[in-house]
Design a protein around this motif. Sequence first.
Motif, PDB file in Angstrom:
ATOM      1  N   ALA A 231       0.743  -1.312   0.019  1.00 32.81           N
ATOM      2  CA  ALA A 231      -0.110  -0.009  -0.091  1.00 32.81           C
ATOM      3  C   ALA A 231       0.741   1.222   0.130  1.00 32.81           C
ATOM      4  O   ALA A 231       0.353   2.320  -0.648  1.00 32.81           O
ATOM      5  N   ASP A 232       2.001   1.161   0.626  1.00 32.00           N
ATOM      6  CA  ASP A 232       2.874   2.341   0.796  1.00 32.00           C
ATOM      7  C   ASP A 232       3.802   2.540  -0.539  1.00 32.00           C
ATOM      8  O   ASP A 232       4.908   3.488  -0.640  1.00 32.00           O
ATOM      9  N   GLY A 233       3.878   1.546  -1.282  1.00 36.10           N
ATOM     10  CA  GLY A 233       4.730   1.585  -2.440  1.00 36.10           C
ATOM     11  C   GLY A 233       6.129   1.131  -2.125  1.00 36.10           C
ATOM     12  O   GLY A 233       7.118   1.150  -3.054  1.00 36.10           O
ATOM     13  N   LYS A 234       6.616   0.479  -1.213  1.00 30.79           N
ATOM     14  CA  LYS A 234       7.926   0.256  -0.724  1.00 30.79           C
ATOM     15  C   LYS A 234       8.186  -1.066  -1.062  1.00 30.79           C
ATOM     16  O   LYS A 234       7.307  -1.722  -1.351  1.00 30.79           O
ATOM     17  N   LEU A 235       9.391  -1.509  -1.067  1.00 30.54           N
ATOM     18  CA  LEU A 235       9.672  -2.934  -1.345  1.00 30.54           C
ATOM     19  C   LEU A 235       8.968  -4.290  -0.774  1.00 30.54           C
ATOM     20  O   LEU A 235       8.921  -3.896   0.587  1.00 30.54           O
ATOM     21  N   SER A 236       8.955  -5.184  -1.180  1.00 33.69           N
ATOM     22  CA  SER A 236       8.612  -6.393  -0.562  1.00 33.69           C
ATOM     23  C   SER A 236       9.480  -7.557  -1.083  1.00 33.69           C
ATOM     24  O   SER A 236       9.844  -7.695  -2.255  1.00 33.69           O
ATOM     25  N   ALA A 237       9.533  -8.667  -0.401  1.00 33.61           N
ATOM     26  CA  ALA A 237      10.492  -9.738  -0.620  1.00 33.61           C
ATOM     27  C   ALA A 237       9.720 -10.867  -0.327  1.00 33.61           C
ATOM     28  O   ALA A 237       8.905 -10.880   0.589  1.00 33.61           O
ATOM     29  N   HIS A 238      10.004 -12.051  -0.851  1.00 32.98           N
ATOM     30  CA  HIS A 238       9.141 -13.448  -1.044  1.00 32.98           C
ATOM     31  C   HIS A 238       9.895 -14.581  -1.021  1.00 32.98           C
ATOM     32  O   HIS A 238      10.649 -14.692  -1.941  1.00 32.98           O
ATOM     33  N   PHE A 239      10.270 -15.301   0.060  1.00 27.37           N
ATOM     34  CA  PHE A 239      11.111 -16.682  -0.283  1.00 27.37           C
ATOM     35  C   PHE A 239       9.975 -17.907   0.087  1.00 27.37           C
ATOM     36  O   PHE A 239       9.086 -17.473   1.177  1.00 27.37           O
ATOM     37  N   GLU A 240       9.976 -18.954  -0.569  1.00 27.47           N
ATOM     38  CA  GLU A 240       9.158 -20.355  -0.214  1.00 27.47           C
ATOM     39  C   GLU A 240       9.708 -21.320  -0.371  1.00 27.47           C
ATOM     40  O   GLU A 240      10.747 -21.602  -1.312  1.00 27.47           O
ATOM     41  N   HIS A 241       9.761 -22.432   0.548  1.00 32.32           N
ATOM     42  CA  HIS A 241      10.320 -23.627   0.433  1.00 32.32           C
ATOM     43  C   HIS A 241       9.194 -24.620   0.644  1.00 32.32           C
ATOM     44  O   HIS A 241       8.315 -24.418   1.798  1.00 32.32           O
TER      45      HIS A 241
END
Length: 256
Positions: A231-241
């Motif tokens: 919502a704030d336009g800032k970065l996001s990261a995602h990892f999955e195992h």
Amino acid sequence: MKPLTKEIIILKSAAEIEAMRRSCVIVAEVLRVLQDNVRPGSTTMDLERIAEEEIKKRRALPAFKGYKGYPFCLCTSLNNEVVHGMPSVKKVLKEGDIISMDCGVFFDGFYGDSAVTVGVGNISENARRLIEATAASLDKAIEQAMEGNRLYDISHAIQRFVEARGYSVVRDFVGHGIGRELHEPPQVPNFGPPGKGAKLKAGMVLAIEPMINLGDCSVNVLNDGWTAVTADGKLSAHFEHTVAITHEGPYVLTRI
Ligand code: MF3
Ligand code: CO
């Protein structure tokens, strides 16, 4: 009599876990090829085409294509996109971007699911630290994926680790059980109170997938019906195992 509403977590035999390992190795190999192709100038549709080819080459099926109408093999989420970003010829990677790639396959009766976030060329310190913390939070979660613990011990490990570093945990999307279906019970939130939730047992297989924001945890879904953005336009990261709980401890099926 009280109705039996408690959802059933399907336990997998050792042989089934080995079968799942084969699906999961395919996912890991595909993600490895994809990472080697992340460079300035590539489009996210180039990555989609590579994913499709690498999945086919291994005689597997893309798990996401057609899932609830999702049209691609891969989710490609750029910068402020959290998850479910859709590949596009218009999305050209540029130096300094971060991109998360989420891939699932179906092979010989079972699903495998994994995601990774990488930088495009040189990235900012802020971006690098976010990616590292998200990856490390998944490692912390995996350490908790053992018999005798409870489900939210996994969840809490992620929350504790990233919040201590000033990041926020996305609430609107969670991990999941996985097996003969892409999504099985239980839901695996990336936040929660330790010592609560279902007792973890050998034979459970969980897709643990922290989605971590640099700023606020709120997200919006775009008009395409899929792409979730901060919502704030800032970065996001995602990892999955995809992780199996065994008598010998956590078995990270999507790690090669
Ligand atoms: N890893 C994500 C999940 O398990 C990706 C799903 S994309 C979808 O929800 F298209 F299949 F929904
Ligand atoms: Co998943």
